[in-house]
Each structure stands twice: as C-alpha cells, then as structure tokens.
Motif scaffolding. Structure first.
Motif, PDB file in Angstrom:
ATOM      1  N   CYS A  63     -20.898 -50.783  38.364  1.00 36.76           N
ATOM      2  CA  CYS A  63     -21.268 -52.320  38.347  1.00 36.76           C
ATOM      3  C   CYS A  63     -20.901 -52.935  36.804  1.00 36.76           C
ATOM      4  N   LEU A  64     -20.233 -54.251  36.932  1.00 39.81           N
ATOM      5  CA  LEU A  64     -20.145 -55.198  35.845  1.00 39.81           C
ATOM      6  C   LEU A  64     -21.070 -56.136  35.871  1.00 39.81           C
ATOM      7  N   TYR A  65     -21.547 -56.496  34.480  1.00 44.04           N
ATOM      8  CA  TYR A  65     -22.517 -57.339  34.145  1.00 44.04           C
ATOM      9  C   TYR A  65     -21.499 -58.834  33.993  1.00 44.04           C
ATOM     10  N   TYR A  66     -21.906 -59.815  34.843  1.00 41.02           N
ATOM     11  CA  TYR A  66     -21.113 -61.194  34.646  1.00 41.02           C
ATOM     12  C   TYR A  66     -20.699 -61.493  33.338  1.00 41.02           C
ATOM     13  N   GLY A  67     -19.637 -61.774  33.146  1.00 38.43           N
ATOM     14  CA  GLY A  67     -19.148 -62.392  31.826  1.00 38.43           C
ATOM     15  C   GLY A  67     -18.686 -61.256  30.979  1.00 38.43           C
ATOM     16  N   ASP A  68     -18.972 -60.033  31.319  1.00 36.71           N
ATOM     17  CA  ASP A  68     -18.566 -58.940  30.324  1.00 36.71           C
ATOM     18  C   ASP A  68     -16.952 -58.605  30.456  1.00 36.71           C
ATOM     19  N   GLU A  69     -16.452 -58.957  31.568  1.00 39.67           N
ATOM     20  CA  GLU A  69     -14.907 -58.860  31.717  1.00 39.67           C
ATOM     21  C   GLU A  69     -14.350 -59.809  31.089  1.00 39.67           C
ATOM     22  N   ILE A  70     -14.838 -61.035  30.542  1.00 40.33           N
ATOM     23  CA  ILE A  70     -14.127 -61.914  29.878  1.00 40.33           C
ATOM     24  C   ILE A  70     -14.570 -61.852  28.279  1.00 40.33           C
ATOM     25  N   GLY A  71     -15.328 -60.906  27.994  1.00 40.26           N
ATOM     26  CA  GLY A  71     -15.703 -60.791  26.453  1.00 40.26           C
ATOM     27  C   GLY A  71     -16.794 -61.601  25.950  1.00 40.26           C
ATOM     28  N   MET A  72     -17.735 -61.866  26.887  1.00 45.36           N
ATOM     29  CA  MET A  72     -18.915 -62.383  26.355  1.00 45.36           C
ATOM     30  C   MET A  72     -19.809 -61.554  25.546  1.00 45.36           C
TER      31      MET A  72
END
Length: 582
Positions: free
Chosen positions: A454-463
C-alpha cells in the motif's frame, strides 16, 4: 543441542494447511545449533505386522533470525491426516522430538507420542480473496486528496493547500475529487483504494462517527459513492472502506441520549459506562478509545449494538458493492463479534477483503475465522529502523524480517497489508530525512516483497510531513511541486510487479545469509523454474556484490534495465539496487 530452544506446535504458524492437499510444517531450533532436521511422519492408522508405517523427508533451513533457525517442509498426507516427529542432528548427538518430549530413538510402539494434525478439513484452510495477492493499494485520506465539488464544502473551508494541516481545518476534499483524478491513479498503476472513513462525522479525519449509515455531506452523497465505486471498477480498481466499530463519535445519536438521560437512557448498555453522570475530567468515567472523551467505546457484546454494526457491514456491500472493509482498532473488539462479522459479510460477497488494524503479533485474528489480513506494521518498523533511523544493520534487518515472516503461515503472508506510511505516521520521505535514494530503496522492497503493498497518497510524488497532522497535507496537484522522478520509479516498480509474478506473491522468498556482504543485502523469489534476485546496497558508497555460487556465470536479465548478460558480480551505486531474473 540446546533442547530448550527447540519449538513446535501443531496449527497456527508451525503446522498449517496451505491448500486442500498440502501441509506446511515448521520447527524452530537455536541458531547454528542443529545441522540437520528430518521429518518422520505417517498415518496413525496405517500399521503392517504391528509396525507403524512411516516415511521421512529432510527439512530445509529456510530462515534465521537473531536467536533461531527455522526449518520447513511441505507434505501431502495421502489420507489428509498426520502423526509426525522430528529427527534432529548437531554432528555429535541425534534426538527425536515429539509431542511427549525427546527420545534417543523414534518411538515405535504407539503413535500417541507424536504430534498430530488430526484431519485436513477443507473448510479450515485459510483462504483470503485471490485478487488481493495481485493488488497494489493506494490509501486516500478523503479530506486531503482532491476537491471535486465546491458546493459541498463545509463552513470555513480553506483554499486548497493554502495552510498547513491542523487537527481542525478543512480543505474540501471529497469523493468527486477522486472520480476526477481516476486517470492519475490508473496511470500510476494502483489497483485498489483504501479510504479512511467517509461516514458522517464531526472531525476532518472522520474516526468519530455520528451516523454509520450516511456519507458525510462534505464528501458527497450516496449517489456519489455509487458512481465512485463504478468508476473504480471500470478501471480495474477495488474499493475498501474504513469501519470504526470499536468506538463511536461524541455526537453519535445513541451516546447523546445517554448524556441527556443518564441511567434512564435505553442506550446506556451500548457503551461501557462506570458511573453517572458522565464526565470527561480528569479522565472519562466511561471507556473510550485511548482516553479520548469524544470517542466512547461501543459495547459489541450488547445484542442491539451487534445487530446495528453487523447491518452496517452488510449494507455498504449490498448497496454499493464495495470490495473490502478495513477495521479500525480491531484488536480491542471481542473475537466473537469479528467471527460473526466475517460470516455475515462473506455471505453477501465471499471474496470481500477483511483487514484489521493491529500493530502487533496478530495470529489470534488470522486463523481463517475472523480477518483475511492485518496491517503489517512489524514489516514497516523493520524497514524504518534500517533506512530511516539507522538503528540496525543490514544483517539485523534480515534477521528481523525473517522473524516477521515466520510470525504467520505462508498463505497469510501472501495477503499481508504491507505499508511504509499512513495517516498515523510521518511521511516516508520525512522519516528518511529527505533522502530520496533511501525512499527509492524502500519502495523497491515494498513492491518486490510478498503481501499486498500500500502507498500513502502523495508519497509517490515526494510529499513530506511530520506526525499527524503534518502527514495529512493536501495532495499536491501542481506538477511543478511533484517529484516526477520518484513517481516514475514507483510507477515502474508497480508495472514490473504486474509483469513478473516473482516480484509479487509467486514463489518462495528467502534471504541470502545475513553475513554474506557487509553493506548489501539480498533476497530471492523462486518458483523452481525461474528465480528473481533483489539486491540493495545500504551504503552511500558504490559496492560490488559477488553473486551466490548458483548464479555465477548464468545468463541473467536485469529487469530494471532490460539488459541480458552473464556475470559473477554485480556493481551497485551508492543506495542502489538491482532486480535480476535467472
């Protein structure tokens, strides 16, 4: 031989049915104490000339942690029942370990000495939905993902991302915002969305439910949810909602009745109340989540409460075709309720995914009668300790992760909900001190390990963001503020996971021995035909990794670069990784 360290018990994670025909049997011994383990087994009713008919099979040392070695074997009992024991050798001594203790020779006069797996009943086999094994989840905190309809904004809504998140401010995120950004999610490659609560509540996080049968007006209405589920399903994306059955919110109608009417309230037994009138100071005189007075604990042993909550579970499946329930504070609700909950929701949708929020060893909930999985926080803790906090070495990482793997049966691990961040934790880039290379390595592990990641929203864009509420910032839709390189890294890993089953749940996962290399660590996934080798360099300096003997000189394909070559060593950049297929 240190006999005190030798451990086995039938059922749970040491002897379990993995399929209708297949038993997995494990035993634990002191680390580096035993050289060889053999399983002796047979059907307790099969005797010839007054001799019990047995077979034997060598067990494989399949993992080691800081204290113990773990040995494993797969057996197909012809009559679906088994009596068995273990022959252990350390080079100087040979002993037989059975349920009744240790013997110099295997007892032959009575099978009652031996461990017993009475019968492999099909209904007892742990079976989670098959689709979960191939799902990559994306967790959305609805208030902060996207504002798709300003008409339903709550009073005082702030312009999107205009201020830092606080426990009480609102930015207007809603279900319509998810619908309008479905192409972003599809492009990323995820195949499941886990929503934190969407039901009517007072707070921005919605874990203080007012009405379990209504969508919070700031998120839209029931028609919006129906459209959302349909759109997700049309794009091959499953939908999992969050249920808070441990406690209600302060403004839950039944609790408000108790506040007004005290002992005379017909709902007084819906909660755990110790005295009247109810008071929150200095601590609540009624049971709550933690000591939070606005979250009174529900009495799930009360028949009316059970009926109410069970209908909640059924209703959103029956009417909206959701695919999963994530259950908040699941370990504080009685096991009896969860058994009944499983029966009720699975009767409507047999392949529904039931996920419990439990942060510790969860075997009591994972015996096939309650949950399909729990949130794998031990997995997350081990990753953070190595990459973010630097409190363990790669060797200790392997040992700790091996311990995590052997907490549960293999078929439980296949659907474990693996995460590295959530609405309850600092963001992964923040945990890593802004080091993107560390984050890339973490995502490489997350998306090449067994389980359902599971990815937490925004982690994939470096938040970035510190602990709640800092980790609940508005999603950054301004592309100039998005880390496109990190997005591409995650996107490619998801794509590879879909293309190569050995990067998901196919095959058996084994770590290369923990003392194999000082700064690099590696694990293999093998199905007997192909093997994938994942290597990570924990050091910021380049490293050279000698391939294990069985791989040297063999043709390999680098799955990340698509190059094909033969090699004896693999060169890795600082904080680098490689994915090789043999």
């Amino acid at each position: 031989m240190l006999k005190e360290a030798i451990y086995h018990r039938p059922k749970d994670n040491y002897a379990y049915a993995c399929t209708d025909e297949e038993l997995h049997i494990r035993i634990r011994t002191k680390k580096k104490d035993v050289n060889e383990v053999t399983l002796v087994y047979g059907d307790q009713y099969e005797w010839v000339d007054r001799q019990w008919v047995t077979s034997s099979i060598p067990m494989q040392k399949s993992g080691s942690d800081q204290l113990f070695d773990y040995w494993s074997v797969v057996v197909n009992p012809p009559h679906k029942r088994l009596r068995y024991g273990f022959i252990l050798k350390d080079g100087a001594e040979t002993i037989c370990f059975t349920e009744k203790g240790f013997y110099a020779e295997p007892p032959t006069d009575d099978t009652a000495y031996y461990f017993c797996f009475p019968y492999l009943n099909k209904v007892d086999v742990f079976k989670a939905p098959e689709w979960v094994k191939d799902t990559v989840w994306y967790q959305i905190f609805p208030e902060r993902f996207a504002n798709g309809n300003t008409d339903n904004d709550p009073a005082g809504t702030l312009p999107w991302g205009s201020k830092a998140p606080t426990p009480s401010n609102f930015f207007g995120g809603d279900l319509e915002g998810v619908i309008k950004n479905i192409n972003y999610l599809k492009n990323l490659g995820i195949s499941g969305i886990y929503f934190t609560p969407i039901f009517k509540a007072h707070s921005n996080h919605k874990y203080d439910t007012i009405d379990y049968m209504e969508i919070d007006p700031q998120f839209g209405d029931k028609d919006t949810l129906k459209r959302l589920v349909e759109v997700c399903h049309d794009h091959g994306i499953k939908v999992m909602l969050d249920a808070v059955f441990n406690h209600s919110g302060f403004y839950f109608e039944q609790f408000q009745d108790v506040l007004v009417n005290g002992e005379k309230s017909r709902f007084r037994d819906w909660f755990h109340l110790r005295e009247y009138p109810l008071s929150a100071n200095p601590l609540p005189n009624y049971s709550t989540f933690a000591f939070e007075p606005k979250m009174p604990k529900l009495n799930t042993e009360n028949p009316e409460v059970r009926d109410y909550l069970l209908e909640v579970g059924r209703y959103w499946i029956r009417e909206f075709d959701i695919d999963g329930w994530r259950l908040d504070v699941a370990n504080e609700v009685d096991h009896s309720f969860w058994r009944e909950f499983r029966r009720e929701v699975k009767a409507i949708k047999p392949d529904l995914y039931i996920l419990g929020e439990i942060w510790h060893d969860s075997m009591p909930w994972l015996r096939g009668d309650q949950f399909d999985a729990v949130m794998n926080y031990p997995f997350m803790t081990n990753i953070l300790n190595l990459f973010a906090k630097g409190t363990i070495t790669p060797k200790q990482f392997i040992e700790n992760m091996t311990n995590v793997m052997y907490m549960y049966p293999h078929n439980v691990n296949e659907v474990a909900f693996n995460l590295v961040g959530s609405h309850d934790t600092p963001r992964i880039l923040t945990e890593c001190g802004g080091d993107k290379d560390k984050v890339k390595q973490i995502f490489t592990i997350l998306l090449s390990f067994y389980g359902t990641p599971c990815l937490y929203y925004g982690d994939e864009i470096g938040m970035e963001g510190v602990m709640d509420p800092g980790c609940r910032e508005c999603m950054r839709w301004d592309e100039d503020r998005q880390d496109k390189d990190l997005f591409g890294h995650v996107q490619r890993l998801i794509s590879l996971r879909k293309k190569y089953p050995l990067l998901a749940n196919a095959g058996d996962l084994q770590f290369i021995p923990p003392d194999y290399h000082e700064t690099c660590f590696a694990y293999t996934k093998s199905d007997g035909n192909k093997t994938v080798l994942v290597i990570l360099n924990h050091s910021p300096e380049p490293a050279q990794f000698d391939l294990p003997a069985e791989f040297k000189g063999r043709k390999t394909k680098n799955l990340w670069t698509n190059e094909q070559y033969e090699a004896s060593t693999e060169k890795l950049d600082g904080r680098g990784f490689t994915l090789l297929e043999f």
